[in-house]
Design an enzyme around this catalytic site. Structure first.
Site, PDB file in Angstrom:
ATOM      1  N   ARG A 188      16.150  -1.818 -31.115  1.00  0.00           N
ATOM      2  CA  ARG A 188      14.768  -1.390 -30.923  1.00  0.00           C
ATOM      3  C   ARG A 188      14.316  -0.612 -32.135  1.00  0.00           C
ATOM      4  O   ARG A 188      15.072   0.210 -32.661  1.00  0.00           O
ATOM      5  CB  ARG A 188      14.639  -0.495 -29.677  1.00  0.00           C
ATOM      6  CG  ARG A 188      14.972  -1.249 -28.403  1.00  0.00           C
ATOM      7  CD  ARG A 188      14.776  -0.379 -27.185  1.00  0.00           C
ATOM      8  NE  ARG A 188      15.263  -1.087 -26.006  1.00  0.00           N
ATOM      9  CZ  ARG A 188      15.298  -0.566 -24.779  1.00  0.00           C
ATOM     10  NH1 ARG A 188      14.873   0.661 -24.584  1.00  0.00           N
ATOM     11  NH2 ARG A 188      15.753  -1.282 -23.772  1.00  0.00           N
ATOM     12  N   LYS A 206       9.830   1.894 -11.958  1.00  0.00           N
ATOM     13  CA  LYS A 206      11.265   2.145 -12.040  1.00  0.00           C
ATOM     14  C   LYS A 206      11.648   3.520 -11.505  1.00  0.00           C
ATOM     15  O   LYS A 206      10.804   4.404 -11.356  1.00  0.00           O
ATOM     16  CB  LYS A 206      11.736   2.002 -13.482  1.00  0.00           C
ATOM     17  CG  LYS A 206      11.012   2.897 -14.474  1.00  0.00           C
ATOM     18  CD  LYS A 206      11.532   2.652 -15.895  1.00  0.00           C
ATOM     19  CE  LYS A 206      10.934   3.643 -16.868  1.00  0.00           C
ATOM     20  NZ  LYS A 206      11.522   3.612 -18.198  1.00  0.00           N
ATOM     21  N   ASP A 231      24.041  -3.069 -18.725  1.00  0.00           N
ATOM     22  CA  ASP A 231      22.852  -3.635 -18.113  1.00  0.00           C
ATOM     23  C   ASP A 231      23.210  -4.663 -17.035  1.00  0.00           C
ATOM     24  O   ASP A 231      24.199  -5.377 -17.159  1.00  0.00           O
ATOM     25  CB  ASP A 231      22.032  -4.319 -19.210  1.00  0.00           C
ATOM     26  CG  ASP A 231      20.568  -4.412 -18.833  1.00  0.00           C
ATOM     27  OD1 ASP A 231      20.197  -3.919 -17.755  1.00  0.00           O
ATOM     28  OD2 ASP A 231      19.795  -4.978 -19.631  1.00  0.00           O
ATOM     29  N   HIS A 283      16.192  -4.744 -12.428  1.00  0.00           N
ATOM     30  CA  HIS A 283      16.881  -4.454 -13.692  1.00  0.00           C
ATOM     31  C   HIS A 283      17.530  -3.086 -13.475  1.00  0.00           C
ATOM     32  O   HIS A 283      16.890  -2.192 -12.938  1.00  0.00           O
ATOM     33  CB  HIS A 283      15.910  -4.287 -14.862  1.00  0.00           C
ATOM     34  CG  HIS A 283      14.906  -5.390 -15.022  1.00  0.00           C
ATOM     35  ND1 HIS A 283      14.762  -6.088 -16.191  1.00  0.00           N
ATOM     36  CD2 HIS A 283      13.982  -5.907 -14.190  1.00  0.00           C
ATOM     37  CE1 HIS A 283      13.785  -6.975 -16.068  1.00  0.00           C
ATOM     38  NE2 HIS A 283      13.290  -6.884 -14.862  1.00  0.00           N
ATOM     39  N   HIS A 289      21.224  -7.343 -13.867  1.00  0.00           N
ATOM     40  CA  HIS A 289      20.025  -7.830 -13.182  1.00  0.00           C
ATOM     41  C   HIS A 289      20.425  -8.413 -11.844  1.00  0.00           C
ATOM     42  O   HIS A 289      21.333  -9.225 -11.768  1.00  0.00           O
ATOM     43  CB  HIS A 289      19.298  -8.848 -14.055  1.00  0.00           C
ATOM     44  CG  HIS A 289      18.730  -8.232 -15.289  1.00  0.00           C
ATOM     45  ND1 HIS A 289      19.454  -8.100 -16.444  1.00  0.00           N
ATOM     46  CD2 HIS A 289      17.523  -7.639 -15.525  1.00  0.00           C
ATOM     47  CE1 HIS A 289      18.717  -7.463 -17.347  1.00  0.00           C
ATOM     48  NE2 HIS A 289      17.551  -7.169 -16.821  1.00  0.00           N
ATOM     49  N   GLN A 312      23.737  -1.383 -23.777  1.00  0.00           N
ATOM     50  CA  GLN A 312      23.422  -0.961 -22.414  1.00  0.00           C
ATOM     51  C   GLN A 312      24.450  -1.512 -21.439  1.00  0.00           C
ATOM     52  O   GLN A 312      24.959  -2.609 -21.625  1.00  0.00           O
ATOM     53  CB  GLN A 312      22.050  -1.516 -22.009  1.00  0.00           C
ATOM     54  CG  GLN A 312      20.908  -0.999 -22.840  1.00  0.00           C
ATOM     55  CD  GLN A 312      19.587  -1.574 -22.375  1.00  0.00           C
ATOM     56  OE1 GLN A 312      19.410  -2.789 -22.336  1.00  0.00           O
ATOM     57  NE2 GLN A 312      18.661  -0.719 -22.019  1.00  0.00           N
ATOM     58  N   CYS A 316      17.154  -8.866 -20.188  1.00  0.00           N
ATOM     59  CA  CYS A 316      16.688  -9.573 -19.000  1.00  0.00           C
ATOM     60  C   CYS A 316      16.459 -11.065 -19.225  1.00  0.00           C
ATOM     61  O   CYS A 316      16.812 -11.890 -18.385  1.00  0.00           O
ATOM     62  CB  CYS A 316      15.453  -8.920 -18.403  1.00  0.00           C
ATOM     63  SG  CYS A 316      14.374  -8.133 -19.575  1.00  0.00           S
TER      64      CYS A 316
END
Length: 602
Positions: free
Chosen positions: A329, A430, A349, A476, A351, A347, A300
RNA sequence: GCUGACAUAGCUCAGUUGGCUAGAGCAGUUGAUUUGUAAUCAACAGGCCCGGGGUUCAAAUCCUCGUGUCAGCACCA
């Protein structure tokens, strides 16, 4: 056949209790119905406890409930109990069962119970969780246990069971507490069902993505590389590339722009975002010229920097950035599990920066996107709305507003969801998408997170209609979640038999003799032209052997070529999925492969 | 991270109470064979027995500390 319990006011009541209270109701017989198994398995847990007590006299017992996959019992003993001890316990259980002890029930007051179990800290812990001022005790022969039931009338009814696993479990499910020993088991009303269940487990093991992934050479892990760091092998690389490219197109179609943020950013930025304070223990840090940097655990912040690169008007919104973002992570060693839980993953991912008015339509668009992909792979999934967690940034009001916005979007469109209290990200609530895998386990994959906090913390803005500065809202979202986990689930879902459009290899070509190799190569080249990967099995082995080898790679389609095919420019097809054999002209064959590859679009 | 189990060839596994040069099948390489739909034959090669320390005349085997894997717990995409 005698009843083992009755159903009274929709509750299972055992015979002991029914007699005591004079209840009547529909009889429950010993079979494999849900109600019957509930009673049977609960009593089997007690029988196991009785056996454990006789083998480990110092054992103290906590709770022994039935669960989806059978039952377990938590207990404490000074002895070490390993998997090798399960047989011994099973044997003891059987010998007790043969004695056909009656299961008796009696009630005592809470005070009496506390006195009775005063030397048993586990029982005292159990009683703390029980409301009311009396408790029931179930007793079979010498063994008795605090329990609310329901139980079988007699342990002689327990015959078909198996102890499956032994492990540790924290008292009360809290990692701050001491660890107890937990034994899992399963029980059925008849022998066949137990056997079928054990076969089902063996079948599931055969689909395990770690096993299949190794056999198909999709990925590997190596001790010297480090735990949780997957290595993608060529076949896995091809599969993954196909998925990536399909998904890339799907994003472009929906107005997402590809971007890319750096792998590590200054810690100062992670402090602004709140990751440093709220997610720091999961992050890896390093320093460059004495400045501390954090390796990104999420994408993000990078995307926020993309947003900040230019000024935005309300006319530009929504703005959607996406990235196949590699994140790191720190996961506990014990949590690592094949591709399902790793320390480095990618990911899918994105936004979305939008106005408050656009939240609903954007959420719905993402939910549709998710549905498109899940239905393509024929996955069952469910959605969970997760609310404010303990570690969170932002005011309660903002959390209230954003959580409500998520629920509204779902409600208005009649989308079903469950609530996961306290399961949100630290910056916002979420919607999680949970896939049910081949053996019924649920895995969180996709996620849609509504965030009012990061735009605030980074003072993001856009120009409104009045040329005023307005703070955008961030969504997200990830659809697959991560390529690692998703491909792991896909592997088990298909047991490695991937459909043509993502299979690592589309076609295996088996030339009958050396003289056909040239034609095989020609076919392979033409397949590359239509974006299909093939492998030629021309090794110095018998034809049968090469067909067998090719089949074992789980490739969807084999083509065999010999004199006839070379002569007539045809191929002999052997379709693994439909188990058919037929001949096609070269053109029709290529067209068929092309169609199969292109028939899927997200 | 916690509890328990485990680690021998690329893979799957043997290896006796500590005792000769650590074995097999598959995969690999080479040769013969040139095959019409799920294993042709033969030869060869392949091991820091997970890594460090220790016990012992002697360690794959026993002890210890790591690393990694498995089952579950706790935590999560």
């Amino acid at each position: 056949m005698n009843a083992i319990a009755i159903k009274h006011n929709d509750e299972i009541i055992d015979l002991q209790t029914a007699k005591e209270l004079g209840f009547e109701g529909e009889q429950i017989h010993l079979d494999n119905s849900k109600d019957s198994l509930e009673v049977l398995r609960h009593s089997t847990a007690h029988l196991m406890a009785q056996a454990v007590k006789s083998l480990y006299p110092d054992a103290k017992f906590y709770v022994g409930p039935t669960v989806k996959e059978g039952f377990y019992y938590d207990f404490k003993t000074e002895s070490e109990v390993g998997e090798g001890d399960l047989k011994k316990i099973e044997k003891q259980m059987l010998s007790f069962a043969k004695k056909k002890y009656e299961i008796q029930k009696y009630e005592i007051s809470m005070d009496e119970a506390k006195e009775k179990f005063k030397d048993d800290h586990l029982k005292l812990a159990v009683m703390q969780r029980i409301p009311g001022d009396s408790v029931s005790i179930y007793k079979q022969d010498e063994f008795e246990d605090l329990c609310r039931g329901p139980h079988l009338p007699n342990i002689g009814l327990i015959r078909y069971f198996k102890l499956t696993k032994v492990s540790g479990a924290y008292l009360g499910g809290d990692s701050k507490n001491e660890m107890l020993t937990r034994i899992y088991g399963i029980a059925f009303a008849d022998k066949e069902s137990l056997k079928a269940h054990m076969e089902m487990l063996a079948e599931a093991e055969k689909r395990d993505h770690r096993k299949v992934g190794g056999e198909m050479k999709l990925f590997t892990f190596r001790e010297e590389v480090g735990a949780g760091f997957p290595i993608w092998l060529p076949a896995g690389g091809r599969l993954r590339a196909r998925l990536e490219s399909l998904l890339f197109k799907a994003h472009r179609k929906r107005g997402y722009e590809p971007v890319r943020g750096p792998e590590m950013l200054k810690s100062e930025l992670w402090k602004t975002s709140g990751h440093y304070q709220n997610y720091g223990e999961n992050m890896y840090f390093t320093s460059i010229d004495e400045v501390e940097f954090g390796v990104k655990p999420m994408n993000c912040v990078g995307h926020i920097k993309v947003y900040e690169d230019e000024l935005h008007s309300y006319r530009d919104l929504p703005i959607k950035y996406f990235e196949y973002g590699v994140v790191h992570r720190h996961e506990f060693t014990g949590a690592l599990h094949g591709l399902f839980r790793v320390r480095e993953f990618t990911q899918d991912d994105a936004h979305i920066f939008c106005t408050a008015d656009q939240i609903e339509e954007q959420i719905i668009e993402v939910v549709d996107f998710v549905d498109k992909i899940m239905s393509t792979f024929e996955f069952d999934y469910k959605m969970m709305v997760s609310t404010k967690p303990e570690k969170a940034v932002g005011s309660d009001e903002v959390w209230e507003v954003s959580t409500q916005a998520l629920k509204n979007a779902m409600d208005k469109n009649s989308l079903p969801y469950e609530i996961d209290e306290g399961g949100g990200a630290f910056y916002g609530p979420k919607i999680d998408i949970k896939i049910t895998d081949a053996i019924g386990r649920e895995w969180q994959c996709g996620t849609i997170q509504l965030d009012f906090n990061l735009p605030e913390r980074f003072a993001l803005q856009y120009n409104g209609e009045e040329n005023d500065k307005i703070q955008p809202v961030m969504i997200h979202r990830a659809i697959l979640g991560s390529f690692e986990r998703f491909i792991g689930i896909l592997t088990e879902h298909y047991a490695g038999e991937f459909p043509m459009f993502i299979a690592p290899t589309q076609v295996a070509i088996v030339p009958i003799a050396d003289t056909h190799n040239e034609y095989a190569k020609e076919l392979a080249d033409k397949l590359i032209d239509i974006n299909a990967d093939s492998e030629i099995y021309s090794k110095n082995d018998s034809l049968n052997k090469r067909i067998r080898t090719a089949e074992k790679t789980r490739v969807p389609m084999l083509v065999i070529i010999g004199d006839e095919e070379v002569e007539g420019k045809t191929v002999a097809i052997r379709d693994r999925r439909t188990r058919e054999q037929y001949n096609l002209s070269q053109e029709d064959f290529l067209k068929l492969i092309q169609t199969k590859i292109n028939e899927v679009n997200f």
